[in-house]
Design a protein around this motif. Structure first.
Motif, short mmCIF file in Angstrom:
data_model
loop_
_atom_site.label_atom_id
_atom_site.label_comp_id
_atom_site.label_asym_id
_atom_site.label_seq_id
_atom_site.Cartn_x
_atom_site.Cartn_y
_atom_site.Cartn_z
N GLN A 135 0.84 -1.20 0.00
CA GLN A 135 0.00 0.00 0.00
C GLN A 135 0.87 1.25 0.00
OE1 GLN A 135 -2.56 -0.72 3.37
NE2 GLN A 135 -4.09 -1.76 2.12
N ARG A 136 1.97 1.19 0.72
CA ARG A 136 2.91 2.31 0.77
C ARG A 136 3.46 2.60 -0.64
NH1 ARG A 136 7.44 4.65 2.15
NH2 ARG A 136 7.65 5.68 4.18
N LEU A 137 3.73 1.54 -1.39
CA LEU A 137 4.27 1.73 -2.74
C LEU A 137 3.24 2.31 -3.70
CD1 LEU A 137 6.39 -1.52 -3.07
CD2 LEU A 137 7.21 0.84 -2.80
N ALA A 159 2.97 14.19 -7.45
CA ALA A 159 3.06 15.49 -6.77
C ALA A 159 4.41 16.14 -7.03
CB ALA A 159 2.83 15.31 -5.26
N LYS A 160 5.47 15.34 -7.03
CA LYS A 160 6.81 15.89 -7.26
C LYS A 160 7.01 16.30 -8.71
CE LYS A 160 8.96 13.64 -3.30
NZ LYS A 160 9.94 12.66 -2.80
N ARG A 161 6.41 15.58 -9.61
CA ARG A 161 6.47 15.97 -11.03
C ARG A 161 5.86 17.36 -11.19
NH1 ARG A 161 7.86 15.25 -16.55
NH2 ARG A 161 6.27 16.36 -17.73
N PRO A 186 12.67 16.80 -6.17
CA PRO A 186 13.36 15.54 -6.48
C PRO A 186 12.76 14.35 -5.73
CG PRO A 186 14.68 16.86 -4.97
CD PRO A 186 13.46 17.68 -5.30
N ALA A 187 13.04 13.14 -6.24
CA ALA A 187 12.53 11.94 -5.58
C ALA A 187 13.08 11.83 -4.16
CB ALA A 187 12.91 10.70 -6.39
N ASP A 188 14.35 12.12 -4.00
CA ASP A 188 14.99 11.95 -2.69
C ASP A 188 14.85 13.21 -1.84
OD1 ASP A 188 16.53 9.27 -2.90
OD2 ASP A 188 16.98 10.32 -4.78
N ASP A 189 14.48 13.00 -0.58
CA ASP A 189 14.38 14.11 0.38
C ASP A 189 15.00 13.64 1.69
OD1 ASP A 189 13.66 15.97 2.31
OD2 ASP A 189 11.72 16.40 1.35
N PRO A 190 16.31 13.87 1.85
CA PRO A 190 17.03 13.32 3.02
C PRO A 190 16.46 13.77 4.36
CG PRO A 190 18.59 14.09 1.35
CD PRO A 190 17.22 14.53 0.90
N ARG A 241 13.30 14.45 5.08
CA ARG A 241 12.10 13.64 5.30
C ARG A 241 12.49 12.20 5.63
NH1 ARG A 241 6.86 12.58 6.93
NH2 ARG A 241 6.02 10.90 5.66
N ASP A 242 13.51 11.68 4.95
CA ASP A 242 13.98 10.32 5.25
C ASP A 242 14.31 10.20 6.75
OD1 ASP A 242 13.89 9.88 2.52
OD2 ASP A 242 16.07 9.79 2.25
N ARG A 243 15.05 11.18 7.24
CA ARG A 243 15.45 11.13 8.66
C ARG A 243 14.23 11.15 9.57
NH1 ARG A 243 19.67 14.28 6.52
NH2 ARG A 243 18.64 16.26 6.98
N GLN A 266 11.68 0.67 3.18
CA GLN A 266 10.47 1.25 2.56
C GLN A 266 10.85 2.47 1.74
OE1 GLN A 266 7.94 -0.89 3.04
NE2 GLN A 266 9.53 -1.80 4.33
N ILE A 267 11.75 3.29 2.29
CA ILE A 267 12.19 4.50 1.58
C ILE A 267 12.93 4.12 0.30
CG2 ILE A 267 13.77 6.48 1.71
CD1 ILE A 267 13.10 6.58 4.77
N ALA A 268 13.83 3.14 0.38
CA ALA A 268 14.56 2.70 -0.82
C ALA A 268 13.59 2.21 -1.88
CB ALA A 268 15.56 1.59 -0.44
N ALA A 269 12.58 1.47 -1.45
CA ALA A 269 11.60 0.93 -2.40
C ALA A 269 10.75 2.05 -3.00
CB ALA A 269 10.71 -0.09 -1.69
N ALA A 270 10.34 3.00 -2.16
CA ALA A 270 9.51 4.11 -2.66
C ALA A 270 10.29 4.96 -3.66
CB ALA A 270 9.02 4.98 -1.49
N THR A 271 11.57 5.22 -3.37
CA THR A 271 12.35 6.06 -4.28
C THR A 271 12.63 5.31 -5.59
OG1 THR A 271 14.33 5.50 -3.03
CG2 THR A 271 13.34 7.60 -2.56
N VAL A 297 10.44 3.40 -7.06
CA VAL A 297 9.21 3.65 -7.81
C VAL A 297 9.17 5.09 -8.32
CG1 VAL A 297 6.70 3.87 -7.57
CG2 VAL A 297 7.86 1.84 -6.68
N GLU A 298 9.46 6.03 -7.41
CA GLU A 298 9.39 7.45 -7.80
C GLU A 298 10.34 7.77 -8.94
OE1 GLU A 298 9.57 10.34 -4.52
OE2 GLU A 298 8.98 8.71 -3.19
N ARG A 299 11.58 7.29 -8.85
CA ARG A 299 12.56 7.60 -9.90
C ARG A 299 12.13 7.01 -11.23
NH1 ARG A 299 16.59 5.40 -6.69
NH2 ARG A 299 17.17 6.83 -5.02
N LEU A 322 -0.13 13.34 1.32
CA LEU A 322 0.41 12.01 1.04
C LEU A 322 1.35 11.57 2.16
CD1 LEU A 322 1.03 12.58 -2.76
CD2 LEU A 322 -0.78 11.19 -1.71
N ARG A 323 2.10 12.51 2.71
CA ARG A 323 3.02 12.15 3.80
C ARG A 323 2.25 11.77 5.06
NH1 ARG A 323 8.17 16.30 2.83
NH2 ARG A 323 9.12 14.99 1.21
N ALA A 324 1.11 12.39 5.29
CA ALA A 324 0.28 11.99 6.44
C ALA A 324 -0.21 10.56 6.25
CB ALA A 324 -0.88 12.97 6.60
#
Ligand SMILES: C=C(O[C@@H]1C=C(C(=O)O)C=C[C@H]1O)C(=O)O
Length: 214
Positions: A68-70, A79-81, A86-90, A92-94, A121-126, A128-130, A153-155
């Motif tokens: 579901q997360r993916l 949303a980022k497009r 960018p796909a990565d947001d360090p 937010r990751d932290r 989860q973050i690696a998998a989401a990024t 997909v995003e990339r 979406l983050r909520a």
């Protein structure tokens, strides 16, 4: 793919070079024209009390929440497009990793292990995003024209994460069992058609589950 999945028993067999990109996204990141998802697909359940759907084993809630997360990652990419983020947001990751560690601590589970779970989860989401962002850059006609705000979406991701850590903790005994890898593989195999996961999302799901068995 970051981390690699080839050694995992549940990794998809011989992924083709490059990912198949889905078409224009519907409301839940499904290609437009696909049948609507089963009514219970995104059904909210209270944190910590995920139950396995009929016919699924004790790892089902973990796999389902990761999947579901993916699907939310599709909308994050959209949303980022639209904003050029960018796909990565360090930063937010932290925050995601710290929240996961905090949830684990509250449950009496290992915070470092929960951070590994969330890092996957973050690696998998990024992943997909990339892939989606690259596909839309190459073929702008397929890019979505609308997306929910990233904060919304983050909520949703925060909610899924807290349920995921609880389900992961509930499954601690099964995660330590010798048959964990095979059981996880079986869950992924049944989840892909159930949730309509394409090759990209199935590959990402395997990546998301890399640290589940211990
Ligand atoms: C999902 C996002 O994209 C990436 C993936 C994240 C995640 O899976 O939690 C967090 C931050 C980003 O690196 C986001 O920016 O919220």
């Amino acid at each position: 793919a970051p981390g690699g999945t080839a050694s995992r028993p549940f990794a998809p067999a011989a992924p083709s070079p490059g990912y198949a990109l889905p078409g224009p996204l519907g409301p839940l990141g499904r290609p437009a024209g696909d049948p609507p998802p089963p009514a219970d697909r995104a059904a909210a359940t209270p944190a910590g009390h995920e139950t396995a759907a009929p016919g699924h084993g004790p790892l089902d809630p973990v796999v389902r929440l990761a999947a579901q997360r993916l699907l939310v990652a599709d909308e994050v990419a959209a949303a980022k497009r639209l904003t050029g983020a960018p796909a990565d947001d360090p930063a937010r990751d932290r925050a995601v990793l710290a929240a996961g560690a905090g949830e684990a601590r509250a449950l009496g589970a290992d915070p470092a292990a929960a951070s590994r779970l969330l890092g996957d989860q973050i690696a998998a989401a990024t992943l997909v995003e990339r892939a989606l962002l690259a596909g839309w850059a190459a073929d702008p006609g397929r890019a979505p024209a609308v997306a929910p705000p990233l904060t919304t979406l983050r909520a949703t991701l925060d909610d899924l994460d807290s349920r995921l850590v609880a389900a992961w903790n509930d499954a601690a005994d099964h995660r330590a069992a010798p048959g964990c890898g095979a059981a996880l593989a079986a869950e992924v195999t049944s989840m892909a058609p159930e949730l309509g996961l394409d090759e990209l999302h199935s590959t990402a799901l395997a990546r998301a589950l890399a640290s589940v068995c211990r």
